[in-house]
Motif scaffolding. Structure first.
Motif, PDB file in Angstrom:
ATOM      1  N   TYR A  28       0.837  -1.194   0.000  1.00 36.77           N
ATOM      2  CA  TYR A  28       0.000   0.000   0.000  1.00 36.77           C
ATOM      3  C   TYR A  28       0.874   1.246   0.000  1.00 36.77           C
ATOM      4  O   TYR A  28       1.988   1.248   0.527  1.00 36.77           O
ATOM      5  CB  TYR A  28      -0.945   0.023   1.209  1.00 36.77           C
ATOM      6  N   CYS A  41      -8.323   4.637  -0.982  1.00 42.39           N
ATOM      7  CA  CYS A  41      -8.600   4.488  -2.415  1.00 42.39           C
ATOM      8  C   CYS A  41      -8.530   3.014  -2.805  1.00 42.39           C
ATOM      9  O   CYS A  41      -7.502   2.357  -2.572  1.00 42.39           O
ATOM     10  CB  CYS A  41      -7.597   5.290  -3.235  1.00 42.39           C
ATOM     11  N   HIS A  43      -8.901   0.222  -5.861  1.00 42.97           N
ATOM     12  CA  HIS A  43      -8.909  -0.008  -7.313  1.00 42.97           C
ATOM     13  C   HIS A  43      -9.747  -1.227  -7.663  1.00 42.97           C
ATOM     14  O   HIS A  43     -10.296  -1.907  -6.792  1.00 42.97           O
ATOM     15  CB  HIS A  43      -7.473  -0.191  -7.816  1.00 42.97           C
ATOM     16  N   GLY A  49      -2.836   0.386  -7.484  1.00 47.43           N
ATOM     17  CA  GLY A  49      -2.773   1.724  -6.924  1.00 47.43           C
ATOM     18  C   GLY A  49      -2.306   2.791  -7.887  1.00 47.43           C
ATOM     19  O   GLY A  49      -2.555   3.985  -7.672  1.00 47.43           O
ATOM     20  N   PHE A  52      -4.499   5.730  -9.008  1.00 44.81           N
ATOM     21  CA  PHE A  52      -4.748   6.905  -8.168  1.00 44.81           C
ATOM     22  C   PHE A  52      -3.545   7.842  -8.087  1.00 44.81           C
ATOM     23  O   PHE A  52      -3.481   8.702  -7.211  1.00 44.81           O
ATOM     24  CB  PHE A  52      -5.154   6.454  -6.764  1.00 44.81           C
ATOM     25  N   ILE A  56      -3.510  11.164  -5.421  1.00 42.80           N
ATOM     26  CA  ILE A  56      -2.709  11.183  -4.188  1.00 42.80           C
ATOM     27  C   ILE A  56      -2.087  12.556  -3.949  1.00 42.80           C
ATOM     28  O   ILE A  56      -2.253  13.129  -2.854  1.00 42.80           O
ATOM     29  CB  ILE A  56      -1.639  10.073  -4.220  1.00 42.80           C
ATOM     30  N   VAL A  65      -3.568   9.677   2.703  1.00 45.11           N
ATOM     31  CA  VAL A  65      -4.105   8.952   1.552  1.00 45.11           C
ATOM     32  C   VAL A  65      -3.496   7.545   1.547  1.00 45.11           C
ATOM     33  O   VAL A  65      -2.282   7.378   1.383  1.00 45.11           O
ATOM     34  CB  VAL A  65      -3.792   9.682   0.233  1.00 45.11           C
ATOM     35  N   VAL A  67      -3.562   3.761  -0.142  1.00 42.93           N
ATOM     36  CA  VAL A  67      -3.938   3.130  -1.411  1.00 42.93           C
ATOM     37  C   VAL A  67      -3.392   1.698  -1.438  1.00 42.93           C
ATOM     38  O   VAL A  67      -2.250   1.469  -1.828  1.00 42.93           O
ATOM     39  CB  VAL A  67      -3.384   3.932  -2.613  1.00 42.93           C
ATOM     40  N   ASP A  69      -3.058  -2.286  -2.720  1.00 37.30           N
ATOM     41  CA  ASP A  69      -3.236  -3.147  -3.889  1.00 37.30           C
ATOM     42  C   ASP A  69      -3.926  -4.421  -3.414  1.00 37.30           C
ATOM     43  O   ASP A  69      -3.442  -5.087  -2.486  1.00 37.30           O
ATOM     44  CB  ASP A  69      -1.894  -3.513  -4.524  1.00 37.30           C
TER      45      ASP A  69
END
Length: 306
Positions: A28, A41, A43, A49, A52, A56, A65, A67, A69
Motif C-alpha cells: 500500500y 482508495c 482499485h 494503486g 490513483f 494522491i 491517503v 492506497v 493493492d
C-alpha cells in the motif's frame, strides 16, 4: 508482481509499505500526515494503486491517503492457495484497515473496489466518514442488485467476453497472459484518452501480470462472475441506517461500456437519494485516467465542503 521499488519513470514515486495482516504480503501507498483524515482508495480490475497516482498528490497535503493493492494485483502478492472472490477481498480489506486502525475514512472506489469498499462499510460503518464512487458500484443490500448486474452483463463487452471465454475455455489462458494483452483488456473495459498510451503507462499496467502465476487476481475476479462465486455483503439494519446518513458523491464517466451508468447509478441514488451525481461526458470506465484533474478537483472539493 512488481518490484517494491518500481516507480515507472517517477510516475508512481510513493514510498512502498507492506503488511502481512491479511495473510499475504499486501502493498500500500501511505502518503500525507498520519494524524490527517483518511482517504482510502480502492482499485478494481485489472489495475492497481497506480490508478490513483494523480489523486494522491491532490490530497496528501491535508489528508492521509492510503492506497492498497488488492491480493493478486500491483505490488501485492498473488498467493496460489487462496481464492479471489469478492468476499475474500472484503476479508483482506477488513484485516488491513483494522491492522492500521484507520478511522474517519473517506472511501474512494473504482470498479470492483466499489463492492469491496461497501462490503467493508457494511461491517464497520462506524469507521466510514464519506462514500465516493468513481465508476464504482455501491451495492448495499438493494433488492434489484441482481437484476441490474444481469442487465448490465447483457450489454457490456467485458462481461460478454467473460461468458464466451468461460464457455470455450479461453478465460484462464487469455487472462493468464494479461501482461501481453493488457492494452486490449483495458480498451475493452474502456478508456477514451488514447494519449495516455505510452511505454511507461503500458509497463505500469502490464508488469504486474508478466507470468500466469501473477494473474490469479485478474482471473479470479472474472471467473467469480462466471461461476457465481462472488458474495455481496448484506448490511444489518443499523449499518444500513448509518451508511445512508453519510455524505456521498458519485463521479461517473458516461462513456463507460463495462459498468453502464443506467444500470449502476440508480444503485447509488437509491442509497444516497440527496447526494450529488457528477456525470462526465466523453469519459470512459477509467475516469481517473481519462479525466484525472477533473476527478481530483471534484473529490477535493467534496471533502472540503463536507
Amino acid at each position: 508482481m512488481i518490484r517494491s521499488d518500481a516507480t515507472f519513470a517517477g510516475t508512481f514515486a510513493f514510498a512502498p509499505h507492506f503488511t502481512d495482516a491479511p495473510g499475504f504480503r499486501m502493498h500500500y501507498a501511505d502518503e500525507g500526515p498520519r494524524g490527517g483524515e483518511v482517504v482510502l482508495c480502492l482499485h478494481g480490475e485489472p489495475t492497481w494503486g497506480y490508478l490513483f497516482r494523480h489523486l494522491i498528490p491532490a490530497l496528501r497535503e491535508t489528508h492521509r491517503v492510503v492506497v492498497p493493492d488488492h491480493m493478486g494485483f500491483g505490488k501485492s502478492a498473488a498467493p496460489p492457495d487462496r481464492s479471489y472472490w469478492l468476499q475474500d477481498h472484503i476479508d483482506n480489506l477488513e484485516r488491513f484497515v483494522l491492522a492500521l486502525d484507520l478511522r474517519d475514512i473517506s472511501l474512494v472506489m473504482h470498479d470492483f473496489g466499489g463492492p469491496v469498499g461497501m462490503g467493508f462499510a457494511a461491517r464497520h460503518p462506524d469507521r466510514i466518514r464519506r462514500v465516493i464512487s468513481t465508476n464504482g458500484p455501491t451495492p448495499f443490500g438493494q433488492a434489484d442488485l441482481l437484476d441490474r448486474l444481469m442487465a448490465n452483463a447483457r450489454v457490456s463487452p467485458w462481461f460478454q467476453w467473460i461468458a464466451e471465454a468461460t464457455e470455450d475455455g479461453s478465460l484462464e489462458p487469455v487472462l493468464g497472459h494479461l501482461g501481453f494483452n493488457i492494452l486490449s483488456t483495458l480498451k475493452l473495459n474502456g478508456f477514451e484518452n488514447n494519449a495516455l498510451i505510452t511505454e511507461t503507462w503500458l509497463d505500469a499496467y502490464g508488469t504486474p501480470f508478466r507470468r500466469p502465476a501473477d494473474c490469479l487476481g485478474a482471473i479470479g475476479w472474472a471467473k467469480g462472475f462466471a461461476a457465481g462465486a462472488h458474495r455481496f455483503e448484506t448490511p444489518g439494519p443499523a449499518a444500513d441506517r448509518a451508511i445512508r446518513s453519510k455524505p456521498a458523491l458519485a463521479i461517473w464517466g458516461e462513456a463507460d461500456r463495462t459498468l453502464q451508468a443506467e444500470h449502476f447509478l440508480p444503485l447509488f441514488s437509491a442509497l444516497f437519494p440527496t447526494a450529488p451525481v457528477k456525470r462526465l461526458p466523453g469519459v470512459g470506465h477509467y475516469c481517473l485516467e481519462d479525466a484525472p484533474e477533473t476527478v481530483a478537483t471534484l473529490v477535493s472539493e467534496f471533502i472540503r465542503q463536507t
